[in-house]
Design a protein around this motif. Structure first.
Motif, PDB file in Angstrom:
ATOM      1  N   ARG A 136      62.351  58.592  13.347  1.00 29.10           N
ATOM      2  CA  ARG A 136      61.947  58.959  11.984  1.00 29.10           C
ATOM      3  C   ARG A 136      62.683  58.123  10.940  1.00 29.10           C
ATOM      4  N   ARG A 137      63.979  57.893  11.144  1.00 29.96           N
ATOM      5  CA  ARG A 137      64.719  57.057  10.194  1.00 29.96           C
ATOM      6  C   ARG A 137      64.208  55.618  10.218  1.00 29.96           C
ATOM      7  N   GLY A 138      63.884  55.148  11.415  1.00 30.22           N
ATOM      8  CA  GLY A 138      63.338  53.800  11.520  1.00 30.22           C
ATOM      9  C   GLY A 138      62.015  53.659  10.792  1.00 30.22           C
ATOM     10  N   LEU A 139      61.145  54.638  10.967  1.00 25.54           N
ATOM     11  CA  LEU A 139      59.850  54.607  10.283  1.00 25.54           C
ATOM     12  C   LEU A 139      60.026  54.700   8.773  1.00 25.54           C
ATOM     13  N   ALA A 140      60.981  55.513   8.328  1.00 27.62           N
ATOM     14  CA  ALA A 140      61.221  55.644   6.888  1.00 27.62           C
ATOM     15  C   ALA A 140      61.686  54.320   6.300  1.00 27.62           C
ATOM     16  N   SER A 141      62.525  53.612   7.028  1.00 22.95           N
ATOM     17  CA  SER A 141      62.991  52.311   6.559  1.00 22.95           C
ATOM     18  C   SER A 141      61.857  51.289   6.557  1.00 22.95           C
ATOM     19  N   LEU A 142      61.038  51.307   7.582  1.00 22.04           N
ATOM     20  CA  LEU A 142      59.890  50.397   7.628  1.00 22.04           C
ATOM     21  C   LEU A 142      58.886  50.713   6.524  1.00 22.04           C
ATOM     22  N   GLU A 143      58.737  51.989   6.197  1.00 26.83           N
ATOM     23  CA  GLU A 143      57.781  52.387   5.157  1.00 26.83           C
ATOM     24  C   GLU A 143      58.114  51.730   3.821  1.00 26.83           C
ATOM     25  N   VAL A 144      59.388  51.577   3.508  1.00 26.76           N
ATOM     26  CA  VAL A 144      59.757  50.954   2.231  1.00 26.76           C
ATOM     27  C   VAL A 144      59.879  49.444   2.355  1.00 26.76           C
ATOM     28  N   SER A 145      59.555  48.908   3.523  1.00 23.00           N
ATOM     29  CA  SER A 145      59.616  47.458   3.741  1.00 23.00           C
ATOM     30  C   SER A 145      58.254  46.870   4.070  1.00 23.00           C
ATOM     31  N   THR A 146      57.196  47.652   3.829  1.00 18.54           N
ATOM     32  CA  THR A 146      55.870  47.186   4.255  1.00 18.54           C
ATOM     33  C   THR A 146      55.416  45.934   3.528  1.00 18.54           C
ATOM     34  N   ASP A 147      55.990  45.650   2.337  1.00 17.75           N
ATOM     35  CA  ASP A 147      55.615  44.410   1.663  1.00 17.75           C
ATOM     36  C   ASP A 147      55.987  43.203   2.503  1.00 17.75           C
ATOM     37  N   LEU A 149      55.688  43.056   5.612  1.00 17.33           N
ATOM     38  CA  LEU A 149      54.726  42.964   6.707  1.00 17.33           C
ATOM     39  C   LEU A 149      53.423  42.325   6.258  1.00 17.33           C
ATOM     40  N   ASN A 150      53.353  41.908   5.011  1.00 13.03           N
ATOM     41  CA  ASN A 150      52.143  41.268   4.485  1.00 13.03           C
ATOM     42  C   ASN A 150      52.259  39.753   4.470  1.00 13.03           C
ATOM     43  N   GLU A 151      53.365  39.225   4.984  1.00  9.85           N
ATOM     44  CA  GLU A 151      53.552  37.783   5.048  1.00  9.85           C
ATOM     45  C   GLU A 151      52.739  37.231   6.211  1.00  9.85           C
ATOM     46  N   PRO A 152      52.701  35.900   6.392  1.00 10.75           N
ATOM     47  CA  PRO A 152      51.976  35.351   7.548  1.00 10.75           C
ATOM     48  C   PRO A 152      52.457  35.974   8.858  1.00 10.75           C
ATOM     49  N   LEU A 153      51.585  36.020   9.831  1.00 11.36           N
ATOM     50  CA  LEU A 153      51.855  36.683  11.097  1.00 11.36           C
ATOM     51  C   LEU A 153      53.211  36.280  11.665  1.00 11.36           C
ATOM     52  N   ASP A 154      54.007  37.288  12.047  1.00 11.27           N
ATOM     53  CA  ASP A 154      55.302  37.002  12.641  1.00 11.27           C
ATOM     54  C   ASP A 154      55.660  38.071  13.663  1.00 11.27           C
ATOM     55  N   ILE A 155      56.824  37.887  14.296  1.00 18.26           N
ATOM     56  CA  ILE A 155      57.237  38.775  15.382  1.00 18.26           C
ATOM     57  C   ILE A 155      57.532  40.179  14.876  1.00 18.26           C
ATOM     58  N   ILE A 158      54.242  42.141  14.818  1.00 15.85           N
ATOM     59  CA  ILE A 158      53.835  42.464  16.187  1.00 15.85           C
ATOM     60  C   ILE A 158      54.684  43.607  16.738  1.00 15.85           C
ATOM     61  N   GLY A 159      55.990  43.539  16.519  1.00 18.69           N
ATOM     62  CA  GLY A 159      56.868  44.592  17.009  1.00 18.69           C
ATOM     63  C   GLY A 159      56.577  45.932  16.380  1.00 18.69           C
ATOM     64  N   VAL A 160      56.384  45.944  15.069  1.00 16.77           N
ATOM     65  CA  VAL A 160      56.081  47.193  14.375  1.00 16.77           C
ATOM     66  C   VAL A 160      54.774  47.783  14.889  1.00 16.77           C
ATOM     67  N   ALA A 161      53.752  46.951  15.043  1.00 17.10           N
ATOM     68  CA  ALA A 161      52.457  47.437  15.525  1.00 17.10           C
ATOM     69  C   ALA A 161      52.561  48.002  16.935  1.00 17.10           C
ATOM     70  N   PHE A 186      48.941  49.555   7.219  1.00 18.44           N
ATOM     71  CA  PHE A 186      49.232  48.317   7.944  1.00 18.44           C
ATOM     72  C   PHE A 186      48.723  48.406   9.371  1.00 18.44           C
ATOM     73  N   ASN A 187      49.001  49.530  10.031  1.00 17.84           N
ATOM     74  CA  ASN A 187      48.641  49.683  11.436  1.00 17.84           C
ATOM     75  C   ASN A 187      47.132  49.689  11.637  1.00 17.84           C
ATOM     76  N   GLU A 188      46.424  50.329  10.739  1.00 14.74           N
ATOM     77  CA  GLU A 188      44.961  50.388  10.876  1.00 14.74           C
ATOM     78  C   GLU A 188      44.358  48.994  10.890  1.00 14.74           C
ATOM     79  N   GLN A 189      44.868  48.136  10.044  1.00 14.56           N
ATOM     80  CA  GLN A 189      44.350  46.764   9.981  1.00 14.56           C
ATOM     81  C   GLN A 189      44.828  45.939  11.177  1.00 14.56           C
ATOM     82  N   PHE A 190      46.122  46.051  11.491  1.00 10.93           N
ATOM     83  CA  PHE A 190      46.680  45.206  12.554  1.00 10.93           C
ATOM     84  C   PHE A 190      46.149  45.594  13.925  1.00 10.93           C
TER      85      PHE A 190
END
Length: 202
Positions: A136-147, A149-155, A158-161, A186-190
């Motif tokens: 849950r803490r990991g997801l919360a941190s990723l939630e505020v870092s989703t911008d 995840l909009n850069e060109p495809l990277d590792i 892929i890991g988050v997805a 993000f996940n729905e699209q990826f």
């Protein structure tokens, strides 16, 4: 090359997605197996003393592990844009998010082992709660870092997805989308990428 993997493993899925995205799938022979903490898999132990999957057997006879090493090795074998950015500013941001995604996967997999492999009377509920708190803490941190995840495809993407895919596969009761709407978008699209659809866990 040969990849020793399990279809349900999010770490193995990550390596297969990288192979797909880099155009290396046709060069990758798949050897499916299973590894549980209480099992002795001599084939895996012979190439990885930790007894973990995935393991990549290269054309040069090397055995590479873990998934982070395998993914970076595969990323060195193609001519497409790199999944591990070279630019220092972006590289460290990407690797940090990728490590966070790996941590979510690890906590989820350990929880799965505790619930599925350990007899019910010996399961440690407080330990499970602690692992799921990491998720849950990991997801919360990723939630505020989703911008990021909009850069060109990277590792990291892929890991988050793959982490989110594993939660859907094994922990649907967490209902993670409720607390993480940006990650859900993000996940729905990826998840619609060919590489993700062709490696969906079963």
């Amino acid at each position: 090359m040969q990849l020793i993997y399990a279809a349900a493993s999010p770490f193995a899925r990550k390596t297969r997605v990288v192979a797909s995205e880099t155009g290396l799938t046709s060069r990758l022979g798949l050897i499916e197996t299973t590894v549980l903490p209480v099992d002795v898999n001599e084939r895996v132990n012979a190439v990885n003393p930790l007894g973990k999957i995935p393991v990549l057997l290269t054309d040069d006879g090397e055995a590479l592990y873990d998934s982070r090493v395998i993914c970076e090795y595969l990323d060195s074998l193609h001519d497409k844009p790199r999944l591990f950015p070279a630019d220092p500013g972006r590289r460290w941001r990407t690797l940090r998010l990728a490590a966070l995604a790996d941590g979510v996967m690890e906590a989820a997999v350990l929880t799965r082992y505790e619930r599925a492999a350990r007899p019910a009377e010996r399961q440690w509920d407080e330990w499970v709660d602690g692992q799921l708190a990491k998720v849950r803490r990991g997801l919360a941190s990723l939630e505020v870092s989703t911008d990021l995840l909009n850069e060109p495809l990277d590792i990291a993407q892929i890991g988050v997805a793959c982490a989110l895919g594993y939660l859907d596969f094994r922990f649907a009761e967490l209902n993670w989308r409720h607390e993480s709407p940006k990650l859900a978008a993000f996940n729905e699209q990826f998840a619609d990428r060919d590489s993700m659809r062709s490696t969906a866990p079963v």
